[in-house]
Each structure stands twice: as structure tokens, then as C-alpha cells.
Design a protein around this motif. Structure first.
Motif, PDB file in Angstrom:
ATOM      1  N   PHE A  77     -43.377   0.316  10.671  1.00  0.00           N
ATOM      2  CA  PHE A  77     -43.738  -1.008  11.154  1.00  0.00           C
ATOM      3  C   PHE A  77     -42.672  -2.012  10.733  1.00  0.00           C
ATOM      4  CE2 PHE A  77     -47.712   1.237   9.998  1.00  0.00           C
ATOM      5  CZ  PHE A  77     -48.242   1.381  11.264  1.00  0.00           C
ATOM      6  N   PHE A  78     -42.334  -2.919  11.642  1.00  0.00           N
ATOM      7  CA  PHE A  78     -41.292  -3.921  11.398  1.00  0.00           C
ATOM      8  C   PHE A  78     -41.940  -5.271  11.124  1.00  0.00           C
ATOM      9  CE2 PHE A  78     -38.099  -6.886  13.520  1.00  0.00           C
ATOM     10  CZ  PHE A  78     -37.263  -6.948  12.412  1.00  0.00           C
ATOM     11  N   VAL A  79     -41.545  -5.900  10.008  1.00  0.00           N
ATOM     12  CA  VAL A  79     -42.041  -7.229   9.639  1.00  0.00           C
ATOM     13  C   VAL A  79     -40.832  -8.115   9.395  1.00  0.00           C
ATOM     14  CG1 VAL A  79     -43.445  -8.560   8.027  1.00  0.00           C
ATOM     15  CG2 VAL A  79     -44.060  -6.188   8.533  1.00  0.00           C
ATOM     16  N   THR A  80     -40.775  -9.254  10.066  1.00  0.00           N
ATOM     17  CA  THR A  80     -39.604 -10.124   9.944  1.00  0.00           C
ATOM     18  C   THR A  80     -39.702 -11.039   8.729  1.00  0.00           C
ATOM     19  OG1 THR A  80     -40.483 -11.951  11.273  1.00  0.00           O
ATOM     20  CG2 THR A  80     -39.398 -10.135  12.468  1.00  0.00           C
ATOM     21  N   ALA A  81     -38.543 -11.475   8.258  1.00  0.00           N
ATOM     22  CA  ALA A  81     -38.493 -12.433   7.153  1.00  0.00           C
ATOM     23  C   ALA A  81     -39.180 -13.737   7.543  1.00  0.00           C
ATOM     24  CB  ALA A  81     -37.037 -12.697   6.757  1.00  0.00           C
ATOM     25  N   ALA A  82     -39.046 -14.134   8.809  1.00  0.00           N
ATOM     26  CA  ALA A  82     -39.699 -15.362   9.268  1.00  0.00           C
ATOM     27  C   ALA A  82     -41.214 -15.255   9.152  1.00  0.00           C
ATOM     28  CB  ALA A  82     -39.300 -15.660  10.714  1.00  0.00           C
TER      29      ALA A  82
ATOM     30  N   THR B 179     -32.214  -7.011  13.320  1.00  0.00           N
ATOM     31  CA  THR B 179     -33.251  -7.776  14.000  1.00  0.00           C
ATOM     32  C   THR B 179     -34.143  -6.921  14.903  1.00  0.00           C
ATOM     33  OG1 THR B 179     -31.702  -8.315  15.777  1.00  0.00           O
ATOM     34  CG2 THR B 179     -31.891  -9.899  13.958  1.00  0.00           C
ATOM     35  N   ASN B 180     -33.749  -5.660  15.119  1.00  0.00           N
ATOM     36  CA  ASN B 180     -34.569  -4.757  15.923  1.00  0.00           C
ATOM     37  C   ASN B 180     -34.338  -3.324  15.442  1.00  0.00           C
ATOM     38  OD1 ASN B 180     -36.318  -3.852  17.884  1.00  0.00           O
ATOM     39  ND2 ASN B 180     -35.012  -4.352  19.618  1.00  0.00           N
ATOM     40  N   PRO B 181     -34.673  -3.024  14.193  1.00  0.00           N
ATOM     41  CA  PRO B 181     -34.277  -1.750  13.579  1.00  0.00           C
ATOM     42  C   PRO B 181     -34.990  -0.521  14.114  1.00  0.00           C
ATOM     43  CG  PRO B 181     -35.727  -2.962  12.121  1.00  0.00           C
ATOM     44  CD  PRO B 181     -35.401  -3.890  13.260  1.00  0.00           C
TER      45      PRO B 181
ATOM     46  N   THR C 193     -38.247  -6.998  -5.452  1.00  0.00           N
ATOM     47  CA  THR C 193     -38.127  -8.444  -5.316  1.00  0.00           C
ATOM     48  C   THR C 193     -37.613  -8.778  -3.927  1.00  0.00           C
ATOM     49  OG1 THR C 193     -37.684  -8.687  -7.681  1.00  0.00           O
ATOM     50  CG2 THR C 193     -37.062 -10.530  -6.260  1.00  0.00           C
ATOM     51  N   TRP C 194     -38.359  -9.594  -3.196  1.00  0.00           N
ATOM     52  CA  TRP C 194     -37.950 -10.003  -1.852  1.00  0.00           C
ATOM     53  C   TRP C 194     -37.002 -11.185  -1.956  1.00  0.00           C
ATOM     54  CZ3 TRP C 194     -39.811 -14.165   1.602  1.00  0.00           C
ATOM     55  CH2 TRP C 194     -39.299 -14.027   2.895  1.00  0.00           C
ATOM     56  N   ASN C 195     -35.855 -11.090  -1.264  1.00  0.00           N
ATOM     57  CA  ASN C 195     -34.816 -12.115  -1.411  1.00  0.00           C
ATOM     58  C   ASN C 195     -34.997 -13.316  -0.492  1.00  0.00           C
ATOM     59  OD1 ASN C 195     -34.067 -11.170   1.115  1.00  0.00           O
ATOM     60  ND2 ASN C 195     -32.126 -10.256   0.443  1.00  0.00           N
ATOM     61  N   GLY C 196     -36.032 -13.320   0.320  1.00  0.00           N
ATOM     62  CA  GLY C 196     -36.303 -14.476   1.177  1.00  0.00           C
ATOM     63  C   GLY C 196     -35.653 -14.400   2.537  1.00  0.00           C
ATOM     64  N   THR C 197     -34.750 -13.435   2.761  1.00  0.00           N
ATOM     65  CA  THR C 197     -34.043 -13.342   4.045  1.00  0.00           C
ATOM     66  C   THR C 197     -34.141 -11.974   4.701  1.00  0.00           C
ATOM     67  OG1 THR C 197     -31.967 -12.798   2.916  1.00  0.00           O
ATOM     68  CG2 THR C 197     -32.384 -15.130   3.396  1.00  0.00           C
ATOM     69  N   ASP C 198     -34.366 -10.928   3.934  1.00  0.00           N
ATOM     70  CA  ASP C 198     -34.419  -9.582   4.511  1.00  0.00           C
ATOM     71  C   ASP C 198     -35.721  -9.348   5.275  1.00  0.00           C
ATOM     72  OD1 ASP C 198     -31.964  -8.850   3.566  1.00  0.00           O
ATOM     73  OD2 ASP C 198     -32.719  -7.598   1.927  1.00  0.00           O
ATOM     74  N   ASN C 199     -35.618  -8.588   6.354  1.00  0.00           N
ATOM     75  CA  ASN C 199     -36.790  -8.085   7.054  1.00  0.00           C
ATOM     76  C   ASN C 199     -37.275  -6.820   6.345  1.00  0.00           C
ATOM     77  OD1 ASN C 199     -36.388 -10.053   9.153  1.00  0.00           O
ATOM     78  ND2 ASN C 199     -34.786  -8.728   9.985  1.00  0.00           N
ATOM     79  N   LEU C 200     -38.499  -6.409   6.646  1.00  0.00           N
ATOM     80  CA  LEU C 200     -39.053  -5.189   6.051  1.00  0.00           C
ATOM     81  C   LEU C 200     -39.355  -4.150   7.119  1.00  0.00           C
ATOM     82  CD1 LEU C 200     -41.728  -6.570   3.528  1.00  0.00           C
ATOM     83  CD2 LEU C 200     -39.287  -6.134   3.124  1.00  0.00           C
TER      84      LEU C 200
ATOM     85  N   SER D  46     -35.732  -0.006  17.428  1.00  0.00           N
ATOM     86  CA  SER D  46     -35.600   0.057  18.882  1.00  0.00           C
ATOM     87  C   SER D  46     -35.132   1.418  19.387  1.00  0.00           C
ATOM     88  CB  SER D  46     -34.633  -1.025  19.376  1.00  0.00           C
ATOM     89  OG  SER D  46     -33.344  -0.811  18.818  1.00  0.00           O
ATOM     90  N   ALA D  47     -34.210   2.056  18.676  1.00  0.00           N
ATOM     91  CA  ALA D  47     -33.615   3.295  19.178  1.00  0.00           C
ATOM     92  C   ALA D  47     -34.094   4.539  18.452  1.00  0.00           C
ATOM     93  CB  ALA D  47     -32.097   3.211  19.087  1.00  0.00           C
ATOM     94  N   SER D  48     -34.449   4.410  17.181  1.00  0.00           N
ATOM     95  CA  SER D  48     -34.820   5.582  16.396  1.00  0.00           C
ATOM     96  C   SER D  48     -35.537   5.135  15.129  1.00  0.00           C
ATOM     97  CB  SER D  48     -33.571   6.397  16.028  1.00  0.00           C
ATOM     98  OG  SER D  48     -32.706   5.619  15.215  1.00  0.00           O
ATOM     99  N   TRP D  49     -35.870   6.110  14.302  1.00  0.00           N
ATOM    100  CA  TRP D  49     -36.475   5.818  13.009  1.00  0.00           C
ATOM    101  C   TRP D  49     -35.467   5.113  12.104  1.00  0.00           C
ATOM    102  CZ3 TRP D  49     -41.577   6.755  12.276  1.00  0.00           C
ATOM    103  CH2 TRP D  49     -42.204   7.631  13.155  1.00  0.00           C
ATOM    104  N   PHE D  50     -35.949   4.184  11.302  1.00  0.00           N
ATOM    105  CA  PHE D  50     -35.091   3.526  10.329  1.00  0.00           C
ATOM    106  C   PHE D  50     -34.900   4.472   9.151  1.00  0.00           C
ATOM    107  CE2 PHE D  50     -34.153   0.843   6.685  1.00  0.00           C
ATOM    108  CZ  PHE D  50     -33.188   0.012   7.212  1.00  0.00           C
ATOM    109  N   SER D  51     -33.668   4.573   8.674  1.00  0.00           N
ATOM    110  CA  SER D  51     -33.386   5.428   7.524  1.00  0.00           C
ATOM    111  C   SER D  51     -32.624   4.638   6.481  1.00  0.00           C
ATOM    112  CB  SER D  51     -32.580   6.659   7.949  1.00  0.00           C
ATOM    113  OG  SER D  51     -31.332   6.268   8.482  1.00  0.00           O
ATOM    114  N   GLY D  52     -32.694   5.092   5.280  1.00  0.00           N
ATOM    115  CA  GLY D  52     -32.033   4.419   4.182  1.00  0.00           C
ATOM    116  C   GLY D  52     -32.759   4.727   2.898  1.00  0.00           C
ATOM    117  N   THR D  53     -32.447   3.984   1.868  1.00  0.00           N
ATOM    118  CA  THR D  53     -33.088   4.167   0.575  1.00  0.00           C
ATOM    119  C   THR D  53     -34.226   3.168   0.437  1.00  0.00           C
ATOM    120  OG1 THR D  53     -30.987   4.870  -0.414  1.00  0.00           O
ATOM    121  CG2 THR D  53     -32.735   4.171  -1.923  1.00  0.00           C
ATOM    122  N   PRO D  54     -35.454   3.624   0.195  1.00  0.00           N
ATOM    123  CA  PRO D  54     -36.557   2.673   0.063  1.00  0.00           C
ATOM    124  C   PRO D  54     -36.405   1.809  -1.183  1.00  0.00           C
ATOM    125  CG  PRO D  54     -37.287   4.894  -0.487  1.00  0.00           C
ATOM    126  CD  PRO D  54     -35.896   5.020   0.051  1.00  0.00           C
ATOM    127  N   VAL D  55     -36.839   0.552  -1.062  1.00  0.00           N
ATOM    128  CA  VAL D  55     -36.837  -0.346  -2.217  1.00  0.00           C
ATOM    129  C   VAL D  55     -38.126  -0.210  -3.011  1.00  0.00           C
ATOM    130  CG1 VAL D  55     -35.253  -1.997  -1.175  1.00  0.00           C
ATOM    131  CG2 VAL D  55     -37.723  -2.275  -0.843  1.00  0.00           C
TER     132      VAL D  55
END
Length: 200
Positions: A56-61, A103-105, A140-147, A107-116
Motif C-alpha cells: 500500500f502506498f501512503v504519501t507524505a502529504a 511518487t508512484n512506486p 523516524t519519519w523525516n516529514g518528506t518521504d512517502n511510505l 505502478s510497474a511492479s512491487w517496491f523493493s528495498g530495505t525496510p525501515v
């Protein structure tokens, strides 16, 4: 410093609770206007198939609008179940959280990376109301990153979906991606069953 506990991400809403020395303040992201059925997806507690993986995508806004301040320490997260529908226990249920500037992570596939942040795997039977999961370590949320929030479990039989709140009529991105199957290995699969640009 206040600590923020996400006690809800009702597919529709992310509830964050700020804890100080004397009190906790809860912050809800999303509207929770409706919910999935016993057979429809997205559904983090979706046992209509053996297993289900969601992102699920959640925006910083959205986080800021809900009142989550920059520097908030997020310690837990949960989902608001409106009806368990008799759903069985979800085996090895886990939540993982990623941060991204995309801004649309999804859209094309699963998001990958290291979980925070992530929870320990647990066998969880959904209950009516908030189902809360504590992270092994807060982030700690930096106020600008999306989740990007990922959930997954894998049973060896199917039952029904518990109904979990949604936020609908979103726009501008793919807000959910899921894979559900009557199989093992769902949580490591890169297959996709469906996506939604209007539902989270």
C-alpha cells in the motif's frame, strides 16, 4: 520527544498514536469510507485464498495532513476490521514498511528495498476493531518521504476475508498492489493478481 504509534492502516486509514510521558495522541490517515467483502481485494486479512501479499502506498502529504509531524517516531501499525466474517488465523503474518521519494512506486511492479521497520511474524486471528502490530524497532519519519506498507501471510487452506476499511477515490498513483494464490511461497513471489489506483 513524542513517539508515534501507527495503530491503524485500515486499508483506508493509517492511525498514528503519539505517546508522551503522560498521554497518547492518535492520528488517522485516510477516510475508511468502505471495506472489502469476504472475497474481494485488496484485503490485508484476505484468506479467501491460502495467502495474500499486499503493498500500500501512503504519501507524505497524507501523513502531514493527518497531523504527523516531521521527526515522529513510528512504533506500531494496525488495521481496522469492521467484520471478521469468521476469518481463520493468518499464519506467519508480517508487516514491513519502506520509505521512498518516488511518487508512484507501485505502478510497474512491487517496491523493493530495505525496510525501515517490520514486525515479527505471528499467527494472527483478525478481531473486530483495531488490529495493532508493534515494530521490532521504531523508525523516524523525516516529514518528506512517502511510505510503502507491505503485509503478507501464507496459510495452507482458504477460508474468507475479514472486512478491513478502505480509503477510496484516490488519484494520481497506484495505491495498492496484491497477489493472492492457493499456494505456498506467496510472500516471496513477484507475481501480481491486481492493482488499484482508487483504493487503499
Amino acid at each position: 520527544m513524542k513517539r508515534y504509534l501507527s495503530t491503524l492502516f485500515s486499508l483506508a486509514a493509517l492511525l498514528l498514536a503519539a505517546a508522551s510521558a503522560t498521554a497518547q495522541t492518535f492520528v488517522t490517515v485516510g477516510t475508511g469510507t468502505t471495506s472489502n467483502t469476504t472475497t474481494s481485494y485488496p484485503a490485508p486479512f484476505g484468506n479467501y485464498y491460502w495467502g495474500a501479499r499486499h503493498q500500500f502506498f501512503v504519501t507524505a502529504a497524507q501523513l502531514s495532513a493527518a497531523g504527523l509531524p516531521s521527526g515522529a517516531q513510528v512504533q506500531s501499525m494496525g488495521f481496522n476490521v469492521t467484520n471478521t466474517n469468521g476469518a481463520a488465523a493468518h499464519q506467519s503474518f508480517q508487516i514491513r514498511v519502506f520509505t521512498t521519494t518516488a511518487t508512484n512506486p507501485l505502478s510497474a511492479s512491487w517496491f523493493s528495498g530495505t525496510p525501515v521497520a517490520q514486525t515479527t511474524t505471528t499467527n494472527h486471528t483478525p478481531v473486530t476493531g483495531w488490529n495493532q502490530f508493534t515494530f521490532t524497532s521504531p523508525f523516524t519519519w523525516n516529514g518528506t518521504d512517502n511510505l510503502v506498507i507491505e503485509t503478507c501471510f501464507n496459510n495452507v487452506s482458504y477460508n474468507v476475508n475479514a472486512s478491513t476499511q478502505w480509503t477510496t477515490t484516490l488519484s494520481g498513483a497506484t495505491f495498492s498492489r496484491w497477489y493472492r494464490a492457493d499456494a505456498t511461497g506467496v510472500c516471496t513471489s513477484t507475481l501480481t493478481t491486481g492493482t488499484s489506483t482508487t483504493t487503499r
